[in-house]
Design an enzyme around this catalytic site. Sequence first.
Site, mmCIF file in Angstrom:
data_model
loop_
_atom_site.group_PDB
_atom_site.id
_atom_site.type_symbol
_atom_site.label_atom_id
_atom_site.label_comp_id
_atom_site.label_asym_id
_atom_site.label_seq_id
_atom_site.Cartn_x
_atom_site.Cartn_y
_atom_site.Cartn_z
ATOM 1 C CG ASP A 69 -6.695 -1.382 -2.205
ATOM 2 O OD1 ASP A 69 -6.913 -2.591 -2.385
ATOM 3 O OD2 ASP A 69 -5.816 -0.955 -1.420
ATOM 4 C CG ASP B 193 -2.042 -1.013 1.115
ATOM 5 O OD1 ASP B 193 -2.504 -1.280 -0.009
ATOM 6 O OD2 ASP B 193 -2.467 -1.531 2.163
#
Length: 160
Positions: free
Chosen positions: A136, A118
Amino acid sequence: MKILRPWYWIAFATLFAVLDQASKAVIEIWLPLHNSMPVAENFNLVHVLNPGAAFSFLADQAGWQRLFLAGIAAFASVFLVVLIVRKPRPIEATAYSLILGGAVGNLVDRIVRGAVVDWLDFYVNHWHWPAFNLADVWIVIGAGLLILSGFKQRAITTAQ
């Protein structure tokens, strides 16, 4: 309305997965793990690994979640390919392609790294949204398109 062949949509999904993986590779090269770089007033680039699911759900588990979450992503990917092969309307095919690309992007991370990379960190004052990645983003946009498609279909059905 012309419906594109399924392989077009699979190619789009592949492109989305490749873009996600490329962005993560750049972050891994450019920013050391657990570091942060301010970009704007409410945005940082970060480099973190998330062994869990969304919002770090299950991240504190002993490691069984890696296989479990990879299995869910693999199943969802196969299911999305089946939906694409059924030649849905373009808005739905776009949504499926985005979700498939995101699922595959995060699946590759789980298989190769054992956790998802991330790197997008948005915040207001000291409140940080959990860090996320392009996969995402693709999944959320795809889900939003499916919701909009459902509302559109309902409006058309109601109008008839």
